[in-house]
Design a protein around this motif. Structure first.
Motif, short mmCIF file in Angstrom:
data_model
loop_
_atom_site.label_atom_id
_atom_site.label_comp_id
_atom_site.label_asym_id
_atom_site.label_seq_id
_atom_site.Cartn_x
_atom_site.Cartn_y
_atom_site.Cartn_z
N MET A 1 0.84 -1.19 0.00
CA MET A 1 0.00 0.00 0.00
C MET A 1 0.89 1.25 0.00
SD MET A 1 -2.72 1.36 2.87
CE MET A 1 -3.70 -0.14 2.88
N PRO A 2 0.62 2.22 -0.89
CA PRO A 2 1.41 3.45 -0.91
C PRO A 2 1.38 4.18 0.43
CG PRO A 2 0.04 3.29 -2.87
CD PRO A 2 -0.39 2.19 -1.95
N SER A 3 2.45 4.92 0.71
CA SER A 3 2.56 5.62 1.99
C SER A 3 1.39 6.58 2.22
CB SER A 3 3.88 6.38 2.06
OG SER A 3 4.97 5.48 1.99
N THR A 4 0.94 7.23 1.15
CA THR A 4 -0.17 8.18 1.27
C THR A 4 -1.43 7.49 1.80
OG1 THR A 4 0.70 9.49 -0.56
CG2 THR A 4 -1.60 9.86 0.07
N LEU A 5 -1.71 6.31 1.28
CA LEU A 5 -2.89 5.57 1.72
C LEU A 5 -2.73 5.10 3.17
CD1 LEU A 5 -3.82 3.44 -1.42
CD2 LEU A 5 -4.60 5.71 -0.76
N LYS A 6 -1.52 4.73 3.54
CA LYS A 6 -1.28 4.33 4.93
C LYS A 6 -1.55 5.49 5.88
CE LYS A 6 2.27 0.90 3.79
NZ LYS A 6 3.70 0.54 3.92
N LEU A 7 -1.10 6.68 5.49
CA LEU A 7 -1.33 7.86 6.32
C LEU A 7 -2.80 8.18 6.43
CD1 LEU A 7 1.61 10.18 5.14
CD2 LEU A 7 1.38 9.02 7.34
N ILE A 8 -3.53 8.02 5.33
CA ILE A 8 -4.98 8.26 5.36
C ILE A 8 -5.65 7.27 6.31
CG2 ILE A 8 -7.11 8.18 4.01
CD1 ILE A 8 -5.48 9.15 1.61
N TYR A 9 -5.23 6.02 6.26
CA TYR A 9 -5.82 5.01 7.15
C TYR A 9 -5.51 5.32 8.61
CZ TYR A 9 -7.08 0.58 9.23
OH TYR A 9 -7.66 -0.39 10.03
N VAL A 10 -4.27 5.69 8.89
CA VAL A 10 -3.90 6.06 10.27
C VAL A 10 -4.73 7.25 10.73
CG1 VAL A 10 -2.06 6.98 11.72
CG2 VAL A 10 -1.57 5.11 10.13
N LEU A 11 -4.96 8.21 9.82
CA LEU A 11 -5.77 9.38 10.16
C LEU A 11 -7.19 8.96 10.51
CD1 LEU A 11 -6.10 12.44 10.37
CD2 LEU A 11 -6.60 12.48 7.91
N CYS A 12 -7.76 8.03 9.75
CA CYS A 12 -9.11 7.54 10.04
C CYS A 12 -9.16 6.87 11.42
CB CYS A 12 -9.55 6.55 8.96
SG CYS A 12 -9.97 7.29 7.38
N CYS A 13 -8.13 6.11 11.74
CA CYS A 13 -8.07 5.47 13.05
C CYS A 13 -7.96 6.50 14.17
CB CYS A 13 -6.89 4.49 13.11
SG CYS A 13 -7.06 3.05 12.03
N LEU A 14 -7.17 7.56 13.94
CA LEU A 14 -7.02 8.62 14.93
C LEU A 14 -8.34 9.37 15.14
CD1 LEU A 14 -3.52 10.12 14.04
CD2 LEU A 14 -4.15 8.85 16.10
N ILE A 15 -9.04 9.65 14.05
CA ILE A 15 -10.34 10.32 14.15
C ILE A 15 -11.30 9.47 14.98
CG2 ILE A 15 -12.39 11.04 12.86
CD1 ILE A 15 -10.49 11.84 10.58
N ASP A 16 -11.28 8.16 14.74
CA ASP A 16 -12.13 7.25 15.50
C ASP A 16 -11.79 7.32 16.99
OD1 ASP A 16 -13.67 5.15 16.43
OD2 ASP A 16 -12.32 3.60 15.69
N ALA A 17 -10.50 7.24 17.33
CA ALA A 17 -10.08 7.25 18.72
C ALA A 17 -10.41 8.58 19.40
CB ALA A 17 -8.59 6.96 18.82
N ILE A 18 -10.16 9.69 18.71
CA ILE A 18 -10.42 11.01 19.28
C ILE A 18 -11.92 11.23 19.45
CG2 ILE A 18 -10.27 13.50 18.85
CD1 ILE A 18 -7.59 12.93 17.42
#
Length: 222
Positions: A1-18
C-alpha cells in the motif's frame, strides 16, 4: 500500500479514537471510518474489475463497519447484535481465501490445529468463572467463527507475505476479543476502548494486506 494511503488510514483510526474519547455519545459512527476507508482503498485497487472474491471481501468490510457502529451503543443488546455482524464479516473473510486453505488431515496437522485452538481459548478458560453467563453464551458462536478465521489463516498455502499478514490480522482480532473480555470483567485500565481500537485497526489493516497480496493467486493471467 502506498505511503499516502497508509497515512490516510492512520488518520481515520485517529479520528475514530479522538471521537470516542471526547464525543462518543454522538460521534459513534466514526468507529466505522477504518473499515470504510479500507473498503474505498480496495475498490480503488481493483479498479472496478470485481470478481466473486472481491465481493465477499467487500461485504465483509461493510458488515464490519455496521458492527463497529452498533458496538458503540455499548449496551449488552448492542454488543450482542454487533457480534452477529462481526461473525458474518469473518465468514466473508474466510470465503475470500477459502481456496488457498488446505487441510490434509495428517497427524502433524491435527496436532498443530489442536494446539493453536487451545492457545486461542486458554485466555477465556482462565477467567471463565468471572464472565457473566449472558456474555459467555452470546460469545460462543462468535468464538466459533473467530476460531475458523484463525484456522483458515493458519492453513493457507500461499505466498509468504500474504500468509504472514493474514495470520497477523487473525491474531489481532483474537487479541481484541481477549482484551474486551479482560477489560470488561477482570481489570480496569485507562483508555481501554482506545487500546482496543488500536488493535482492531491493525487487525483490519493486516487482513487487508493479506488479501491484496494474493491477487496473483486469485486472479491468474488469462
Amino acid at each position: 500500500m502506498p505511503s499516502t494511503l497508509k497515512l490516510i488510514y492512520v488518520l481515520c483510526c485517529l479520528i475514530d479514537a479522538i471521537a470516542y474519547t471526547f464525543h462518543k455519545d454522538w460521534l459513534g459512527f466514526a468507529s466505522a471510518f477504518p473499515a470504510l476507508c479500507l473498503l474505498a482503498f480496495y475498490y480503488a485497487r481493483r479498479r472496478g474489475e470485481y470478481k466473486l472474491k472481491d465481493y465477499t471481501y467487500s461485504l465483509g468490510l461493510l458488515l464490519a463497519a455496521v458492527g463497529d457502529i452498533t458496538f458503540e451503543f455499548r449496551t449488552e443488546t448492542a454488543k450482542a447484535i454487533s457480534l452477529i455482524f462481526y461473525m458474518l464479516s469473518f465468514s466473508f473473510y474466510i470465503a475470500t481465501v477459502r481456496k488457498e486453505t488446505v487441510f490434509t488431515g495428517t497427524t502433524k496437522e491435527l496436532a498443530k490445529v489442536s494446539l493453536n485452538l487451545l492457545l486461542l481459548i486458554s485466555p477465556f478458560l482462565i477467567i471463565f468463572s468471572r464472565l457473566p453467563s449472558g456474555f459467555f453464551f452470546s460469545s460462543i458462536i462468535y468464538m466459533v467463527f473467530l476460531s475458523l478465521l484463525y484456522i483458515t489463516a493458519l492453513l493457507r498455502k500461499t505466498n509468504k507475505s500474504s500468509y504472514q499478514w493474514f495470520i497477523a490480522g487473525s491474531l489481532a482480532f483474537t487479541l481484541v476479543t481477549v482484551c474486551e473480555a479482560y477489560f470488561s470483567f477482570v481489570i480496569k485500565v485507562p483508555y481501554d476502548a482506545v487500546i482496543n481500537k488500536v488493535f482492531y485497526g491493525f487487525a483490519q489493516y493486516a487482513t487487508f494486506m493479506g488479501v491484496i497480496k494474493t491477487f496473483k493467486n486469485f486472479y491468474p493471467a488469462n
